[in-house]
Motif scaffolding. Structure first.
Motif, PDB file in Angstrom:
ATOM      1  N   LEU A 198      -7.253  -0.726   8.886  1.00 18.00           N
ATOM      2  CA  LEU A 198      -6.294  -1.073   7.915  1.00 18.00           C
ATOM      3  C   LEU A 198      -5.007  -1.361   8.437  1.00 18.00           C
ATOM      4  O   LEU A 198      -4.598  -1.135   9.648  1.00 18.00           O
ATOM      5  CB  LEU A 198      -6.078   0.109   7.019  1.00 18.00           C
ATOM      6  N   PRO A 199      -4.045  -2.288   7.980  1.00 21.10           N
ATOM      7  CA  PRO A 199      -2.864  -2.641   8.827  1.00 21.10           C
ATOM      8  C   PRO A 199      -1.878  -1.201   8.996  1.00 21.10           C
ATOM      9  O   PRO A 199      -2.281  -0.470   7.981  1.00 21.10           O
ATOM     10  CB  PRO A 199      -2.222  -3.550   7.707  1.00 21.10           C
ATOM     11  N   GLN A 201       0.588   1.710   8.833  1.00 22.09           N
ATOM     12  CA  GLN A 201       1.723   1.833   7.880  1.00 22.09           C
ATOM     13  C   GLN A 201       2.872   2.846   8.362  1.00 22.09           C
ATOM     14  O   GLN A 201       2.437   3.658   9.412  1.00 22.09           O
ATOM     15  CB  GLN A 201       1.015   2.355   6.636  1.00 22.09           C
ATOM     16  N   GLN A 203       4.302   6.102   8.405  1.00 23.50           N
ATOM     17  CA  GLN A 203       4.070   7.580   8.109  1.00 23.50           C
ATOM     18  C   GLN A 203       5.226   8.335   7.972  1.00 23.50           C
ATOM     19  O   GLN A 203       6.038   8.500   8.797  1.00 23.50           O
ATOM     20  CB  GLN A 203       2.906   8.227   8.806  1.00 23.50           C
TER      21      GLN A 203
ATOM     22  N   GLU B 133      -4.433   5.031  -2.147  1.00 22.09           N
ATOM     23  CA  GLU B 133      -3.094   4.575  -1.919  1.00 22.09           C
ATOM     24  C   GLU B 133      -3.400   3.413  -0.613  1.00 22.09           C
ATOM     25  O   GLU B 133      -2.199   3.083  -0.167  1.00 22.09           O
ATOM     26  CB  GLU B 133      -2.062   5.789  -1.227  1.00 22.09           C
ATOM     27  N   GLY B 134      -4.694   3.280  -0.047  1.00 21.65           N
ATOM     28  CA  GLY B 134      -4.844   2.149   0.967  1.00 21.65           C
ATOM     29  C   GLY B 134      -4.426   2.885   2.200  1.00 21.65           C
ATOM     30  O   GLY B 134      -4.374   1.930   3.167  1.00 21.65           O
ATOM     31  N   ARG B 135      -4.427   4.105   2.441  1.00 22.80           N
ATOM     32  CA  ARG B 135      -3.766   4.555   3.751  1.00 22.80           C
ATOM     33  C   ARG B 135      -5.192   4.826   4.611  1.00 22.80           C
ATOM     34  O   ARG B 135      -4.960   5.062   5.754  1.00 22.80           O
ATOM     35  CB  ARG B 135      -3.186   5.700   3.431  1.00 22.80           C
ATOM     36  N   MET B 136      -6.378   4.697   4.182  1.00 24.20           N
ATOM     37  CA  MET B 136      -7.691   4.930   5.205  1.00 24.20           C
ATOM     38  C   MET B 136      -8.705   3.905   4.321  1.00 24.20           C
ATOM     39  O   MET B 136      -8.338   3.750   2.959  1.00 24.20           O
ATOM     40  CB  MET B 136      -8.154   6.144   5.203  1.00 24.20           C
TER      41      MET B 136
END
Lengths: 205, 205
Positions: A198-199, A201, A203, B133-136
Motif C-alpha cells: 500500500l502507498p 500513509q 500515521q 480504511e485502506g491502511r493494510m
DNA sequence: GTCTATATTTCGATAGAC
DNA sequence: GTCTATCGAAATATAGAC
C-alpha cells in the motif's frame, strides 16, 4: 492388524500424549484385548516409536512439492498447500510429533540430528540461491522455513482452538480454502513475491 | 511457597505433559515432600489448572502492545515483538498451553469460549477496520491472528527442534534478533506494510 | 505447617488356557 | 493368534505423628 493398532494408537497418543495414554485406551479404541497389543508391539514405547516414524515420513514427502517446482513462488506456494493439506488430513499425527518435540524429542532425537538437519540445510541452501539470484527478498532461510512449518502445522496442532474460535464448528471447505489462500498470500508477499504494498500513509502519533 | 510449587510444576508439566508428569517429580523439583503439594493444591488437576491459568494471563497481557499502538504497522509489529519475547522468557508456559489445547483443552475450554473468543473478535474487528480504511492489505483477520500466534509461539513450543537445527546450541542474542526481525519483516510486508516487491521475472518452465 | 508411612488405584507387562 | 486373569511396580492421595 498392525495398521489397526497404529491408527488407534495415533489417535490416543495425540489426545493424551505418551505418558497420558494408556495401553487399555488404545486397546479399547482398536477393539482388541490389551494383551494383543503386546503381541504385535513388545512395549508401549515401541508402539509409540512406530507412530512417530509414520508421521515423520509424511512430513518428508511434502518436500516433493518443494523440490519439483521451477522457482521460489511455485515451490513455496506448493509446499504451503501440501503442508496445509497434511494438517487437514493427518491432524493427529501432527499433534503426536509436536508433543514429542515439545518434550525434548526423547524418542526421535536421532532423526532431528540426521534426516531433518540435512533436509533443512538443503532447502535453506536452495532458498539462499534464489535470494542471491534476486528472485526473492533477502530473508533468513531458516527462519522462513520455521514460519512455513509453524503456520501450516498450527492448523493441526491448535485445531481445537481454531474450531472453538470458529463458533465451535470444524472448518468448512471454504474455511480451509480461505486459510490456505491467506497463508500463501501473506508469506509469498512477505518474501517479495506478491502485489505491491500500500502507498505510505501519515500515521497519527 | 505456592509460587515455588507453581514454578516447579510448570517445568515438569511442560517437559512431560499432564499425564506424564508425576507429583513426585514436581515435589523433587520444588525440594519438598510430596505430601506438601497436596496441602497447597488438593489434587494434581488443581495444580495444573493454576499453571495453565498463569500462562493465559501472560498471553492476554501481550495484547497491550497491540492496543496501545496508533496503526497497524506499529500494533502488529509490537505484538510480534511482545509475543516473541514471551516465547523466549516463558517457553515452558507456552508448551503447557500448547499441550493443553492439543489435548482438546479439557481444563480451560471455558476460557477459550469466553475470554479468548472475545479478545480475538475484538482484535479481528480492529484489523478489519484498518483494512476498510485502506491502511493494510485485505486479509482474513482471523487467519492473520492465527499466523501471528503460530509463528511466535513456534519459537517456544518447537524450541528444542530449532535448537537442534541450530547445531545443538541455544539461540544467541543475535539469533533471537534475527528471528524477530524476520518474522516482523515477512508478516508486515505480507500485509502490505513493507518495501516494494521484486520486479516480475520470467520463470523457466 | 511439615513430614513419614501407607492406603488404594491403576498402570504396563506377562502367564497360560484355548 | 487370541483371550482371561493376574503379577509387580508406580501412581495419586491420605492418615496421623510432630
Amino acid at each position: 492388524m498392525e495398521a489397526t493398532i497404529l491408527r488407534a494408537a495415533e489417535g490416543i497418543f495425540a489426545e493424551a500424549g505418551f505418558g497420558g495414554a494408556t495401553m487399555q485406551q488404545i486397546a479399547d479404541s482398536a477393539g482388541l484385548p490389551k494383551a494383543n497389543l503386546h503381541y504385535y508391539f513388545p512395549t508401549k514405547e515401541a508402539l509409540y516409536r512406530q507412530v512417530v516414524q509414520q508421521i515423520f515420513d509424511i512430513w518428508l514427502h511434502a518436500a516433493d512439492s518443494f523440490d519439483d517446482a521451477p522457482g521460489p513462488a511455485e515451490a513455496i506456494g506448493a509446499y504451503i498447500d501440501a503442508k496445509m493439506e497434511i494438517s487437514r488430513r493427518h491432524p493427529q499425527g501432527s499433534k503426536v510429533w509436536a508433543t514429542e518435540v515439545m518434550h525434548g524429542a526423547p524418542v526421535i532425537q536421532d532423526y532431528l540430528e540426521t534426516t531433518l538437519r540435512e533436509w533443512t540445510a538443503d532447502r535453506a541452501s536452495v532458498i539462499q540461491t534464489w535470494i542471491d539470484e534476486g528472485r526473492m527478498a533477502p530473508v533468513d532461510p531458516y527462519q522462513l522455513l520455521y514460519m512455513l512449518w509453524a503456520t501450516t502445522q498450527h492448523y493441526a496442532d491448535f485445531g481445537h482452538q481454531i474450531e472453538t474460535l470458529n463458533g465451535g464448528r470444524p472448518l468448512s471447505e471454504d474455511d480451509w480454502d480461505r486459510a490456505k489462500a491467506t497463508v500463501r498470500q501473506i508469506i509469498l508477499r512477505g518474501i517479495g513475491l506478491g502485489p505491491a504494498p500500500l502507498p505510505a500513509q501519515g500515521q497519527p502519533g
